[in-house]
Design a protein around this motif. Structure first.
Motif, PDB file in Angstrom:
ATOM      1  N   HIS A 107       0.861  -1.183   0.000  1.00 42.86           N
ATOM      2  CA  HIS A 107       0.000   0.000   0.000  1.00 42.86           C
ATOM      3  C   HIS A 107       0.895   1.231   0.000  1.00 42.86           C
ATOM      4  CE1 HIS A 107      -3.131   2.886   0.891  1.00 42.86           C
ATOM      5  NE2 HIS A 107      -4.018   1.936   0.673  1.00 42.86           N
ATOM      6  N   PRO A 108       0.702   2.136  -0.942  1.00 43.40           N
ATOM      7  CA  PRO A 108       1.644   3.249  -1.096  1.00 43.40           C
ATOM      8  C   PRO A 108       1.692   4.194   0.092  1.00 43.40           C
ATOM      9  CG  PRO A 108      -0.312   3.562  -2.489  1.00 43.40           C
ATOM     10  CD  PRO A 108      -0.376   2.171  -1.957  1.00 43.40           C
ATOM     11  N   SER A 109       0.634   4.243   0.899  1.00 37.32           N
ATOM     12  CA  SER A 109       0.621   5.208   1.997  1.00 37.32           C
ATOM     13  C   SER A 109       1.154   4.640   3.304  1.00 37.32           C
ATOM     14  CB  SER A 109      -0.806   5.738   2.211  1.00 37.32           C
ATOM     15  OG  SER A 109      -1.643   4.717   2.708  1.00 37.32           O
ATOM     16  N   VAL A 110       1.589   3.379   3.299  1.00 41.08           N
ATOM     17  CA  VAL A 110       2.089   2.757   4.526  1.00 41.08           C
ATOM     18  C   VAL A 110       3.545   2.363   4.316  1.00 41.08           C
ATOM     19  CG1 VAL A 110       1.817   0.884   6.191  1.00 41.08           C
ATOM     20  CG2 VAL A 110      -0.203   1.907   5.121  1.00 41.08           C
ATOM     21  N   LEU A 111       4.419   3.015   5.037  1.00 43.55           N
ATOM     22  CA  LEU A 111       5.843   2.733   4.940  1.00 43.55           C
ATOM     23  C   LEU A 111       6.120   1.297   5.373  1.00 43.55           C
ATOM     24  CD1 LEU A 111       8.667   3.983   4.400  1.00 43.55           C
ATOM     25  CD2 LEU A 111       8.789   4.470   6.849  1.00 43.55           C
ATOM     26  N   PRO A 153       2.896  -8.176  -2.198  1.00 47.13           N
ATOM     27  CA  PRO A 153       2.294  -8.279  -3.527  1.00 47.13           C
ATOM     28  C   PRO A 153       1.130  -7.316  -3.678  1.00 47.13           C
ATOM     29  CG  PRO A 153       1.578 -10.097  -2.148  1.00 47.13           C
ATOM     30  CD  PRO A 153       2.628  -9.358  -1.358  1.00 47.13           C
ATOM     31  N   PRO A 154       0.692  -7.060  -4.903  1.00 42.40           N
ATOM     32  CA  PRO A 154      -0.445  -6.159  -5.107  1.00 42.40           C
ATOM     33  C   PRO A 154      -1.758  -6.827  -4.751  1.00 42.40           C
ATOM     34  CG  PRO A 154       0.269  -7.062  -7.208  1.00 42.40           C
ATOM     35  CD  PRO A 154       1.272  -7.511  -6.184  1.00 42.40           C
ATOM     36  N   TRP A 155      -2.713  -6.024  -4.344  1.00 44.44           N
ATOM     37  CA  TRP A 155      -4.071  -6.495  -4.053  1.00 44.44           C
ATOM     38  C   TRP A 155      -4.812  -6.708  -5.372  1.00 44.44           C
ATOM     39  CZ3 TRP A 155      -6.963  -7.455   0.385  1.00 44.44           C
ATOM     40  CH2 TRP A 155      -8.350  -7.477   0.248  1.00 44.44           C
ATOM     41  N   GLU A 156      -5.514  -7.856  -5.492  1.00 41.61           N
ATOM     42  CA  GLU A 156      -6.322  -8.151  -6.669  1.00 41.61           C
ATOM     43  C   GLU A 156      -7.790  -8.171  -6.253  1.00 41.61           C
ATOM     44  OE1 GLU A 156      -5.162  -8.320  -9.590  1.00 41.61           O
ATOM     45  OE2 GLU A 156      -2.993  -8.515  -9.214  1.00 41.61           O
ATOM     46  N   PRO A 157      -8.593  -7.213  -6.707  1.00 44.85           N
ATOM     47  CA  PRO A 157      -9.969  -7.117  -6.209  1.00 44.85           C
ATOM     48  C   PRO A 157     -10.862  -8.282  -6.614  1.00 44.85           C
ATOM     49  CG  PRO A 157      -9.596  -5.540  -7.972  1.00 44.85           C
ATOM     50  CD  PRO A 157      -8.260  -6.109  -7.631  1.00 44.85           C
ATOM     51  N   ASP A 158     -10.620  -8.893  -7.776  1.00 46.39           N
ATOM     52  CA  ASP A 158     -11.499  -9.951  -8.274  1.00 46.39           C
ATOM     53  C   ASP A 158     -10.884 -11.330  -8.054  1.00 46.39           C
ATOM     54  OD1 ASP A 158     -13.395  -8.096  -9.159  1.00 46.39           O
ATOM     55  OD2 ASP A 158     -12.286  -7.786 -11.024  1.00 46.39           O
ATOM     56  N   GLU A 159     -10.445 -11.579  -6.833  1.00 47.78           N
ATOM     57  CA  GLU A 159      -9.773 -12.815  -6.482  1.00 47.78           C
ATOM     58  C   GLU A 159     -10.586 -13.545  -5.421  1.00 47.78           C
ATOM     59  OE1 GLU A 159      -5.161 -14.032  -5.521  1.00 47.78           O
ATOM     60  OE2 GLU A 159      -5.898 -12.091  -4.806  1.00 47.78           O
ATOM     61  N   GLN A 191      -7.972 -17.842  -2.055  1.00 50.13           N
ATOM     62  CA  GLN A 191      -6.765 -17.704  -2.867  1.00 50.13           C
ATOM     63  C   GLN A 191      -5.990 -16.435  -2.509  1.00 50.13           C
ATOM     64  OE1 GLN A 191      -5.989 -20.026  -5.056  1.00 50.13           O
ATOM     65  NE2 GLN A 191      -4.248 -19.148  -6.137  1.00 50.13           N
ATOM     66  N   ARG A 192      -6.711 -15.376  -2.180  1.00 50.99           N
ATOM     67  CA  ARG A 192      -6.062 -14.092  -1.879  1.00 50.99           C
ATOM     68  C   ARG A 192      -5.049 -14.228  -0.754  1.00 50.99           C
ATOM     69  NH1 ARG A 192     -10.322 -10.668  -1.468  1.00 50.99           N
ATOM     70  NH2 ARG A 192      -9.736  -9.719  -3.451  1.00 50.99           N
ATOM     71  N   TRP A 193      -5.461 -14.837   0.342  1.00 51.24           N
ATOM     72  CA  TRP A 193      -4.569 -14.891   1.506  1.00 51.24           C
ATOM     73  C   TRP A 193      -3.493 -15.955   1.335  1.00 51.24           C
ATOM     74  CZ3 TRP A 193      -5.038 -10.462   3.433  1.00 51.24           C
ATOM     75  CH2 TRP A 193      -6.270  -9.817   3.392  1.00 51.24           C
ATOM     76  N   CYS A 194      -3.799 -16.993   0.562  1.00 51.18           N
ATOM     77  CA  CYS A 194      -2.748 -17.955   0.227  1.00 51.18           C
ATOM     78  C   CYS A 194      -1.680 -17.289  -0.633  1.00 51.18           C
ATOM     79  CB  CYS A 194      -3.349 -19.156  -0.499  1.00 51.18           C
ATOM     80  SG  CYS A 194      -4.287 -20.280   0.561  1.00 51.18           S
ATOM     81  N   ARG A 195      -2.105 -16.467  -1.564  1.00 50.53           N
ATOM     82  CA  ARG A 195      -1.139 -15.770  -2.422  1.00 50.53           C
ATOM     83  C   ARG A 195      -0.283 -14.808  -1.612  1.00 50.53           C
ATOM     84  NH1 ARG A 195      -1.283 -10.940  -5.349  1.00 50.53           N
ATOM     85  NH2 ARG A 195      -3.463 -10.599  -4.772  1.00 50.53           N
ATOM     86  N   LEU A 196      -0.900 -14.152  -0.626  1.00 52.00           N
ATOM     87  CA  LEU A 196      -0.122 -13.227   0.195  1.00 52.00           C
ATOM     88  C   LEU A 196       1.005 -13.950   0.927  1.00 52.00           C
ATOM     89  CD1 LEU A 196       0.371 -10.478   1.606  1.00 52.00           C
ATOM     90  CD2 LEU A 196      -1.218 -11.258   3.381  1.00 52.00           C
TER      91      LEU A 196
END
Length: 377
Positions: free
Chosen positions: A95-99, A104-110, A114-119
């Motif tokens: 996230h660009p606003s959090v140092l 990885p990038p967030w994918e909204p249509d996931e 799968q989302r948290w496994c990918r993370l």
């Protein structure tokens, strides 16, 4: 690890939690989650204790913290809740606003699983989205062999009308099924209305009377679960209990059960809407009583497992796809393969000794023989 959300949110994160457990042997792992979900969180075997958390409220100090994992959201608020604890490292989506959030990038249509496994895989933890099963809870079912009807949902947009649930429940009762109605403490009114309109005995209204482990035991021992896009449906997935799941306005491709588990029958009109809407979603209302009743009857007899021929089409598969895969695509259900990390978890760098026990954390559940006090769901 932060996942301060509802029952379904917890259950969809179980594969990622287990990946972290495997990748950090000997470490003390704490999940920040709602207190009521602690018994189920501990039942997964993936965490050692639960730190009561509500939404994105600040967490209490918890001693020297080697690693914080954001399984809650995309940020920035959830990132900052964890950064405030001063962890040695934060694992999270970028996230660009959090140092310091360089994941990885967030994918909204996931799909949520799968989302948290990918993370976690991006940080070196091999994850398998199919690891959704839970062990049997250490309490008996309050209604073994019943058909469970759960009319509630987290928002009005995802609630099929109570009178329709009542009609389905009445039909199941007339078939000789023992039907019970479930719901949380804030769903007793709708559960009572369904119970009365279906002609069920008042004792079959279990709303507000089952803690998380009792609900898990009920679903695990049920003949069938009929519900919307809710945590109760995810429990059916976790226990392999046949289910009829009513989706809308969110696609089952984002929150539905794995398509290889053919005992779960997903009904969806193929329309998308606002999941936080103040009224039942129009797509959800397109699902009629006759279709749900017929699907439930087929599920109870084991007939015609998989997508029904009349399910509305979604994106079509290619000509070389199997019929099962084409059916899954019609239902909007993606195949979720294992996600391999780019390196072993050791690439996180050296993690020094385990942090000390923390005040306020709920420890691992005691042995069932010693008794277990379960908070109300």
């Amino acid at each position: 690890m932060l996942r301060a959300l509802g029952l379904g949110d917890l259950l969809t994160a179980v594969p990622a939690l287990r990946a972290l457990r495997r990748g950090l042997p000997g470490r003390r792992i704490t999940l920040a989650a709602p207190r009521a979900l602690a018994p189920l969180a501990l039942l997964t075997g993936a965490v050692d204790d639960v730190l009561p958390a509500s939404g994105l409220d600040p967490l209490p100090p918890c001693g020297p913290l080697e690693l914080a994992v954001n399984l809650h959201g995309r940020g920035p608020r959830s990132h900052r809740v964890l950064r405030a604890l001063g962890p040695g490292r934060l694992l999270a989506f970028a996230h660009p606003s959090v140092l310091g959030s360089e994941g990885p990038p967030w994918e909204p249509d996931e799909h949520e699983v799968q989302r948290w496994c990918r993370l976690v895989a991006a940080y070196g933890f091999d994850a398998d989205p199919r690891e959704l099963d839970l062990p049997a809870p250490p309490v008996p079912s309050p209604a073994p062999g019943a058909v469970v009807v759960h009319p509630g949902a987290g928002s009005p947009a995802r609630r099929w009308p109570a009178e329709r649930y009542a009609a389905v429940a009445a039909g199941l009762r007339e078939r000789g099924e023992h039907v019970v109605v479930t719901g949380g403490p804030d769903e007793t009114e709708v559960a009572g209305a369904v119970t009365a309109a279906a002609g069920l005995d008042p004792s079959d209204d279990l709303s507000g009377r089952t803690g998380p482990l009792e609900l898990a035991a009920l679903v695990a021992g049920a003949r069938l679960v009929v519900c919307g896009d809710t945590g109760t449906g995810h429990l059916a997935t976790a226990y392999g209990t046949p289910s009829v799941l009513l989706f809308g306005p969110v696609a089952p491709g984002l929150w539905g059960p794995p398509p290889e588990r053919r005992e779960h029958r997903v009904l969806w009109a193929g329309r998308h809407g606002d999941p936080h809407g103040a009224a039942p979603d129009p797509g959800l209302l397109e699902i009629c009583v006759a279709r749900v009743a017929d699907t439930a009857a087929r599920a109870l007899t084991g007939a015609g497992r998989g997508p029904a021929p009349e399910d509305p089409p979604g994106p079509q598969g290619g000509r070389h796809e199997t019929s099962a895969r084409r059916g899954d695509r019609r239902r909007g259900l993606p195949r979720l393969p294992p996600v391999r990390g780019p390196a072993g978890a050791g690439h996180l760098g050296h993690l020094p000794g385990q942090p000390a026990d923390r005040d306020g954390a709920q420890r691992r559940a005691p042995d069932p023989a010693q008794g277990l006090q379960v908070p109300e769901a």
